[in-house]
Design a protein around this motif. Structure first.
Motif, PDB file in Angstrom:
ATOM      1  N   ASP A 594      -3.958  -4.088   8.068  1.00 59.02           N
ATOM      2  CA  ASP A 594      -2.873  -3.979   7.285  1.00 59.02           C
ATOM      3  C   ASP A 594      -1.705  -3.314   8.116  1.00 59.02           C
ATOM      4  N   GLY A 595      -1.415  -3.578   9.526  1.00 61.45           N
ATOM      5  CA  GLY A 595      -0.329  -3.079  10.163  1.00 61.45           C
ATOM      6  C   GLY A 595      -0.714  -1.747  10.967  1.00 61.45           C
ATOM      7  N   ASN A 606       1.551   1.446  14.363  1.00 65.84           N
ATOM      8  CA  ASN A 606       1.957   1.436  12.867  1.00 65.84           C
ATOM      9  C   ASN A 606       3.203   0.851  12.594  1.00 65.84           C
ATOM     10  N   ASN A 608       4.255  -0.649   9.727  1.00 64.73           N
ATOM     11  CA  ASN A 608       4.694  -0.172   8.474  1.00 64.73           C
ATOM     12  C   ASN A 608       5.614   1.186   8.474  1.00 64.73           C
ATOM     13  N   THR A 693       6.861   3.828   2.557  1.00 66.98           N
ATOM     14  CA  THR A 693       5.934   3.130   3.475  1.00 66.98           C
ATOM     15  C   THR A 693       4.956   2.270   2.695  1.00 66.98           C
ATOM     16  N   THR A 694       4.533   2.585   1.519  1.00 66.55           N
ATOM     17  CA  THR A 694       3.558   1.793   0.672  1.00 66.55           C
ATOM     18  C   THR A 694       4.394   0.373   0.371  1.00 66.55           C
ATOM     19  N   GLU A 697       4.512  -1.597   3.114  1.00 70.31           N
ATOM     20  CA  GLU A 697       3.166  -2.065   3.469  1.00 70.31           C
ATOM     21  C   GLU A 697       2.721  -3.533   2.488  1.00 70.31           C
ATOM     22  N   THR A 701       1.944  -7.349   3.822  1.00 70.13           N
ATOM     23  CA  THR A 701       0.405  -7.735   3.418  1.00 70.13           C
ATOM     24  C   THR A 701       0.180  -8.968   3.452  1.00 70.13           C
ATOM     25  N   TYR A 704       0.042 -10.167   6.950  1.00 64.25           N
ATOM     26  CA  TYR A 704      -0.956  -9.833   7.873  1.00 64.25           C
ATOM     27  C   TYR A 704      -2.324 -10.614   7.240  1.00 64.25           C
TER      28      TYR A 704
END
Length: 827
Positions: A594-595, A606, A608, A693-694, A697, A701, A704
């Protein structure tokens, strides 16, 4: 009391009279009562309900006996089995040092020891009282009784201070932890093969004299998912060369399955035969290990925590989520958890989530590096830069200690006397401290989260602390770290908090039992409800700074959105491509996780976080002002701290004498409400900060997951596949950037607005319920027990604890001003 009546009387007191004959038939007397093991208790009381009640009462009784009997207390607390080794080389020197050479953990001032033991006695007695009160409450399901029972159970809290320990492999983390808690053989050290994927928590076992380890496994489903990914990505290199990250995956499979993984499918590798030694993994349970000594427990843990071993054929660390080690009766760890933290970016998502949660809960962080490696100034700051946002705005860290280990290594000190060697070591250590702190001014990312005064540098030697060859124990600075842990324990205030809560509950019960002052209750109730209404209106006024804060965040985030849209292409290229312009070979692992991925060389990738960087940069300063980690300040906390029902003033008024008990209860409820809401803000701010960030992400997603779904497709395998992956990610971001960053801003603003509303609503509801329960409870007095004598005892204990706490705080203030002043002024 006749010895033969002791057990029957105890059982009667605990409302377990029906088991008296069974205990008599089995010959359980006063002495054997204290020796009963779990299996024997099961045989005596087969029913789970009464048995759990008996075990709890027996535990409290043992605790009270230990703290009231000096001999028992001394043996159970001070002379527990220790695995610390002794060394006779420094015998002459240690003889001269005598008392002064002993660490604060082993040798504290007599006065402090007496205070600690007295607090244990008080806590044990008050717990016993509240246990008896709980038993005597009527078996009714009305609102009042539900409230009492819930609040008595809620008195038992275990809010622990978390100290996170970071450091590269071989930096000396394990040796440091062993030395500080004085358990030399607890965590394996002196090896470069320690597994960095296993988080190890170290706590105190205050229940029994055994060393325990609880091993928590990842779920079967998560391992099955990881197996599938490992099999599909291993060896898929467009140039056919060996990949270091591939090698890491192969090693992980090999330590768990040997060579068998090569000839089996991921489905076959989930069969039971591979997990015979750890059925707990298949049953989603924790595995418990117990030992009489630290050394014995350490040996048992090897197969669960280390990546290599000469003695073990199979190692299970790839399946381990976390290990919690419990050390018997260790006072430094009574309310403190030391956590040996591996690096972030773990390929297992559940381990990675736990890592982030624990880092965010650290109030103190120790970053460990060898003294001879800090000269470059980079070691500490590289470790810190990776996680500082999680500790600062995204966490609750208040102090960071940069710890240089192995400070006793002499090197080229020349042919000097013992005194000369000591002087040389101390001078070099001071130079190292100065050099490390000089590096702070260059740390742009770190300075966004922390101030220079949040840092301290220590130069420690674990070996010298134990062996005393060249340095005094104080020179090793291990006692300073022990003092830090002791201060964290003292800050916990478990005894005072428990006794204060018990005082409030007993005051409520006794006040509700009284038939006096019915008219006065109505008058006071109206006055308090009026006060509450006034305070809520005032809170709306006080909350104006909160509105200003929300507007400031709106402005900052709007700027961040525009910067993000304008710079995301450049930011993305910086993370996807190497300095030479090629695509990162680890990209296939990045999309799998997930990144997020940490290479075998320790480089964190990272996507994200990089995409969110302009947004977080835009609000970091405002966020730190709004939610500071130091104390309960900031606009949100100020609303809570300014609130008051005026109960203390009313308690001083003779007109309200008949309702003093109810007012006492309301005062404790007000304090409890403020603590709860301040804790709510502390926890919620972590979620709010990470929401940027959430959201990014969550938006990324599907991109990804597309690679995982088409993992067998030609376009994402073999030559040119990394370039295609990179282009796909860049195109996806380019297509969603106009919406993605705005969504992240909106998500944070919604959470900030919700927090403001929730604080005001909970504040009103909690205090309104307390007023009604204390002053509008007609018809409950006949069913309640008389607690007047218990209340009197608890009041006395509370007053004693308050005096002790005030005296301790006064001494601490004096010591901070002048180290010798407190001792001089103390009677």
């Amino acid at each position: 009391m006749d010895e033969s009546d002791y057990v029957p009387n105890i059982l009667t007191e605990w409302n377990l009279s029906e088991w008296k004959q069974t205990f008599k038939d089995q010959g359980v007397d006063k002495e054997s009562l204290y020796c009963l093991e779990d299996q024997e208790i099961l045989a005596l009381i087969p029913l789970a309900g009464p048995r759990s009640k008996f075990k709890k009462r027996l535990s409290l009784l043992k605790e009270e006996q230990n703290t009231t009997n000096p001999e028992t207390s001394e043996s159970s607390v001070e002379v527990c089995p220790s695995t610390s080794k002794t060394n006779d080389k420094g015998k002459g020197k240690s003889d001269l040092q005598d008392e002064s050479s002993q660490s604060p953990a082993r040798k504290r001032p007599r006065e402090d020891k007496q205070v600690t033991k007295r607090e244990e006695v008080i806590l044990s007695k008050v717990k016993n009282i509240m246990s008896r009160v709980l038993d005597k409450l009527p078996d009714q399901d009305d609102k009042f009784n539900k409230f009492l029972k819930k609040n008595i159970k809620d008195l038992e809290t275990d809010k622990r201070e978390v100290v996170g320990v970071f450091g590269r492999t071989g930096a000396g983390k394990s040796s440091l932890i062993n030395a500080v808690i004085e358990e030399q053989d607890l965590l394996p050290s002196g090896s470069l093969i320690a597994c960095t994927s296993v988080m190890i928590k170290v706590e105190a076992n205050m229940q029994n004299p055994k060393y325990e380890a609880e091993i928590e496994f990842i779920t079967k489903e998560k391992w099955k998912e990881e197996l599938w990914t490992l099999f599909n990505f291993v060896g898929d290199n467009e140039d056919g060369e060996k990949d270091e990250d591939d090698q890491d995956s192969v090693e992980k499979l090999s330590v768990l399955y040997g060579e068998e993984w090569k000839n089996n499918s991921p489905e076959n590798l989930m069969e039971k035969k591979f997990f015979k030694e750890i059925p707990e993994f298949l049953n989603s349970m924790s595995k418990i290990l117990t030992s009489a000594t630290a050394k014995e427990l350490s040996a048992k843990l090897v197969k669960y925590t280390q990546s290599e071993s000469k003695d073990e054929k199979r190692l299970y660390w790839p399946l381990v989520k976390c290990v919690t080690v419990r050390v018997p009766k260790n006072r430094l760890l009574q309310h403190v958890t030391l956590v040996d933290l591996p690096g972030n970016g773990d390929c297992n998502k559940s381990r990675d989530r736990m890592w982030k949660k624990v880092v965010g809960s650290c109030s103190t962080v120790w970053i460990v590096a060898e003294l001879n490696r800090v000269a470059s100034e980079k070691e500490f700051w590289e470790i810190l830069e990776e996680s500082c946002s999680l500790m600062g705005n995204g966490g609750e860290c208040q102090q960071i200690h940069l710890i240089c280990t192995k400070s006793d290594i002499i090197g080229r000190s020349g042919n000097q006397s013992a005194a000369g060697v000591r002087a040389w070591i101390l001078e070099r250590n001071e130079q190292a401290k100065t050099k490390v702190m000089a590096g702070f001014s260059k740390q742009i990312e770190v300075k966004k989260q922390f101030r220079e005064e949040d840092f301290k540098v220590f130069t420690v030697s674990s070996d010298e602390f134990l062996e005393k060859i060249h340095l005094d124990p104080d020179d090793t600075e291990i006692p300073k770290l022990q003092k830090i842990l002791q201060d964290l324990n003292n800050r916990h205030s478990e005894t005072l908090n428990y006794v204060s809560g018990a005082q409030g509950i007993l005051s409520l019960i006794q006040g509700a039992s009284s038939r006096e002052g019915a008219d006065n209750k109505k008058t006071v109730c109206k006055k308090l409800e009026k006060n509450l209404s006034g305070e809520i209106k005032l809170s709306d006024k006080v909350s104006e700074p909160m509105e200003e804060t929300l507007m400031a965040f709106e402005r900052c985030l709007s700027e961040g959105v525009e910067k993000s849209k304008g710079s995301c292409d450049k930011v993305l290229k910086s993370v996807l491509k190497t300095k030479k312009g090629g695509i990162h070979r680890s990209l296939k692992y990045v999309v799998q996780k997930d990144g997020i991925h940490k290479t075998i060389k320790g480089k964190l990738i990272n996507i994200n976080m990089k995409l969110t960087s302009c947004l977080t940069d835009s609000i970091d300063e405002e966020f730190k002002k709004t939610f500071p980690n130091e104390g309960n300040s900031g606009p949100f906390n100020e609303v809570i701290n300014a609130f008051s029902l005026g109960t203390e003033e009313m308690m001083m008024n003779k007109d309200y004498k008949n309702v003093k008990l109810q007012l006492t209860f309301l005062k404790t409820e007000e304090d409890k409400m403020k603590t709860k809401l301040n804790n709510l803000i502390l926890e919620r701010k972590k979620t709010i900060y990470s929401s940027l960030t959430t959201t990014i992400e969550e938006t990324m997603t599907p991109c990804y997951n597309m690679f995982l779904f088409y993992v067998g497709a030609k376009e994402f395998k073999g030559k040119g596949s990394l370039e295609k992956m990179s282009d796909t990610i860049q195109n996806d971001v380019d297509g969603s950037k106009d919406v993605m960053f705005a969504q992240a801003k909106d998500a944070m603003m919604k959470q900030l607005t919700d927090l403001k509303s929730e604080i005001l609503k909970k504040l009103e509801n909690m205090m309104q319920e307390s007023i009604e329960l204390s002053l509008k409870t007609d018809g409950v007095s006949d069913s309640l027990p008389d607690v007047s004598k218990w209340l009197e005892k608890v009041n006395n204990f509370y007053n004693e604890l308050k005096r002790t706490t005030e005296s301790r705080d006064e001494d601490a203030t004096l010591c901070s001003d002048s180290p010798g002043q407190a001792a001089a002024l103390r009677p």
